[in-house]
Scaffold this motif. Structure first.
Motif, mmCIF file in Angstrom:
data_model
loop_
_atom_site.group_PDB
_atom_site.id
_atom_site.type_symbol
_atom_site.label_atom_id
_atom_site.label_comp_id
_atom_site.label_asym_id
_atom_site.label_seq_id
_atom_site.Cartn_x
_atom_site.Cartn_y
_atom_site.Cartn_z
ATOM 1 N N UNK A 116 0.852 -1.179 0.000
ATOM 2 C CA UNK A 116 0.000 0.000 0.000
ATOM 3 C C UNK A 116 0.891 1.233 0.000
ATOM 4 N N UNK A 117 0.320 2.369 -0.403
ATOM 5 C CA UNK A 117 1.125 3.588 -0.488
ATOM 6 C C UNK A 117 1.421 4.189 0.880
ATOM 7 N N UNK A 118 0.726 3.736 1.919
ATOM 8 C CA UNK A 118 0.978 4.296 3.243
ATOM 9 C C UNK A 118 1.975 3.468 4.053
ATOM 10 N N UNK A 119 2.674 2.538 3.402
ATOM 11 C CA UNK A 119 3.757 1.831 4.081
ATOM 12 C C UNK A 119 4.899 2.824 4.329
ATOM 13 N N UNK A 163 2.185 -6.178 2.043
ATOM 14 C CA UNK A 163 2.192 -5.348 3.250
ATOM 15 C C UNK A 163 1.106 -4.307 3.061
ATOM 16 N N UNK A 164 0.068 -4.364 3.877
ATOM 17 C CA UNK A 164 -1.054 -3.442 3.736
ATOM 18 C C UNK A 164 -1.719 -3.210 5.068
ATOM 19 N N UNK A 165 -2.913 -2.643 5.040
ATOM 20 C CA UNK A 165 -3.706 -2.473 6.253
ATOM 21 C C UNK A 165 -4.400 -3.790 6.612
ATOM 22 N N UNK A 166 -4.800 -3.924 7.871
ATOM 23 C CA UNK A 166 -5.539 -5.122 8.259
ATOM 24 C C UNK A 166 -6.794 -5.252 7.395
ATOM 25 N N UNK A 167 -7.136 -6.475 7.083
ATOM 26 C CA UNK A 167 -8.234 -6.767 6.153
ATOM 27 C C UNK A 167 -9.391 -7.367 6.938
ATOM 28 N N UNK A 168 -10.596 -6.792 6.739
ATOM 29 C CA UNK A 168 -11.761 -7.262 7.492
ATOM 30 C C UNK A 168 -12.742 -8.051 6.636
ATOM 31 N N UNK A 243 -6.090 6.887 -3.681
ATOM 32 C CA UNK A 243 -5.056 6.405 -2.769
ATOM 33 C C UNK A 243 -3.670 6.806 -3.285
ATOM 34 N N UNK A 244 -3.631 7.591 -4.347
ATOM 35 C CA UNK A 244 -2.369 7.993 -4.970
ATOM 36 C C UNK A 244 -1.748 9.168 -4.215
ATOM 37 N N UNK A 245 -0.537 8.977 -3.715
ATOM 38 C CA UNK A 245 0.143 10.052 -2.998
ATOM 39 C C UNK A 245 0.421 11.224 -3.929
ATOM 40 N N UNK A 285 -8.096 8.020 17.952
ATOM 41 C CA UNK A 285 -8.283 6.680 17.403
ATOM 42 C C UNK A 285 -7.043 6.295 16.606
ATOM 43 N N UNK A 286 -6.951 5.035 16.265
ATOM 44 C CA UNK A 286 -5.792 4.521 15.540
ATOM 45 C C UNK A 286 -6.197 4.052 14.150
ATOM 46 N N UNK A 287 -5.245 4.101 13.264
ATOM 47 C CA UNK A 287 -5.446 3.533 11.932
ATOM 48 C C UNK A 287 -5.431 2.008 12.024
ATOM 49 N N UNK A 288 -6.113 1.324 11.106
ATOM 50 C CA UNK A 288 -5.961 -0.137 11.064
ATOM 51 C C UNK A 288 -4.481 -0.478 10.934
ATOM 52 N N UNK A 289 -3.986 -1.446 11.703
ATOM 53 C CA UNK A 289 -2.541 -1.699 11.722
ATOM 54 C C UNK A 289 -1.991 -2.153 10.373
ATOM 55 N N UNK A 290 -0.752 -1.760 10.106
ATOM 56 C CA UNK A 290 -0.031 -2.285 8.957
ATOM 57 C C UNK A 290 0.186 -3.777 9.209
ATOM 58 N N UNK A 291 -0.110 -4.597 8.206
ATOM 59 C CA UNK A 291 -0.086 -6.046 8.388
ATOM 60 C C UNK A 291 0.671 -6.727 7.253
ATOM 61 N N UNK A 292 1.205 -7.892 7.574
ATOM 62 C CA UNK A 292 1.889 -8.718 6.569
ATOM 63 C C UNK A 292 0.934 -9.821 6.140
#
Length: 336
Positions: A116-119, A163-168, A243-245, A285-292
């Motif tokens: 993801x671009x927010x890594x 490597x991205x955000x947690x997936x629900x 989502x483009x920086x 609040x927190x962002x969804x965690x970066x996840x592998x």
């Protein structure tokens, strides 16, 4: 003595003895073009030959795979099931050819990584350095996208890990591990930060600004909408969905009331360019965690395991440093 027939076993035997890869490619082509004429043109065959080939495939599977509609040939439920596995099988074949090609070229293998671009840059640098500094060198493919897109790429066997955000959502065989927690912050143009920082945090006032938000139906968009609703404010209609920086930076540079939410550590990297800045509010609040991410069948793959270990170790070190920096800031905040 009469024995009960097992239809599934019969079908499996038919697939093992009669099904060919080119027939799976044909099914994909029909789904892509929706007309036999276009498929015939692509494969450089006559339309009767394509029609005969489709009948042979349907005979192997024992089901009608496509039916005619005003939109052309559309998959039946059986066709959708076959297409799902055809995509996976052909993606695995493509991946195998790439790995073999990289081995023949003297590489130690090939790994396909989604991001993801927010890594954070530090995490990205550690991951790429680990992969590209190996001897013999490894062939690496990276793909950027939203977490939903990366998970879809994993399920389709187009990626090995991500490597991205947690997936629900629901994805069969998906393995995910939260590795890094990021603090969110409100981001505006560097020229507007002083004006938009006046007064206390007021979501109703902020909702009137020109928002840049992720696309609809993404995990991050759902998170941000929930924040507004939790504050008793109607989520804003965004000026830009992306989502483009690069797109965010362009709009923040030119629009004085543009605002978005981003991970604070990533914003700190971007602030050095001077085009955007964080508002001085701490969000509760927190962002969804970066996840592998990887698939269960690949979690024991040596290259996936080694990359995961480096990413997790780097994330822990970053989290530790971030905690130390927050503790160091507390006395300064008290004095101010």
């Amino acid at each position: 003595m009469v024995t009960a027939r097992d239809p599934a076993a019969d079908l499996q035997h038919a697939l093992l003895t009669r099904l060919k890869l080119r027939q799976l490619s044909l099914v994909q082509a029909i789904d892509r073009h929706r007309t036999l004429g276009r498929v015939a043109a692509e494969m450089r065959l006559s339309q009767p030959a394509i029609t005969k080939a489709l009948r042979e495939v349907e005979d192997i599977f024992g089901s009608t795979l496509f039916e005619r509609s005003p939109r052309g040939l559309v998959p039946t439920p059986a066709g959708e099931a076959v297409l799902h596995y055809a995509r996976r099988w052909l993606a695995e074949l493509e991946a195998t050819t790439r790995v073999l090609t990289s081995l023949e070229a003297g590489r130690s293998g090939r790994l396909r990584v989604g991001l993801t671009q927010q890594v954070p840059q530090q995490l990205l640098s550690a991951a790429l350095a680990h992969l590209l500094d190996r001897r013999p060198r490894m062939a690496v493919l990276t793909r950027e996208g939203t977490t939903d897109e990366l998970v879809a790429g994993l399920v389709a066997r187009e990626l090995d890990c991500a490597i991205g955000r947690s997936y629900d959502g629901d994805a069969t065989g998906l393995m995910q591990e939260a590795i890094y927690q990021q603090e969110p912050c409100l981001v505006v143009s560097a020229k507007s930060v002083k004006r938009l920082s006046r007064g206390p945090l007021d979501w109703a006032r902020l909702a009137q600004l020109d928002w840049i938000l992720p696309p609809p139906n993404t995990p991050m968009r759902r998170t941000y909408n929930a924040v507004f609703v939790g504050a008793g404010v109607q989520p804003p209609t965004p000026m830009l969905e992306t989502t483009s920086i690069r797109s965010m930076e362009t709009v923040l540079r030119s629009e004085p009331n543009a605002i978005t939410i981003f991970a604070r550590d990533v914003v700190a990297e971007m602030e050095r360019a001077g085009h955007w800045a964080a508002l001085p509010y701490r969000l509760s609040w927190s962002l969804p965690p970066v996840s592998f991410f990887t698939l269960k069948e690949l979690e024991g793959h040596p290259m996936v395991m080694s990359l995961r270990a480096v990413v997790v170790e780097t994330a822990r070190a970053m989290q530790h440093r971030a905690g130390e920096e927050r503790l160091a800031e507390e006395p300064r905040r008290g004095r101010s």
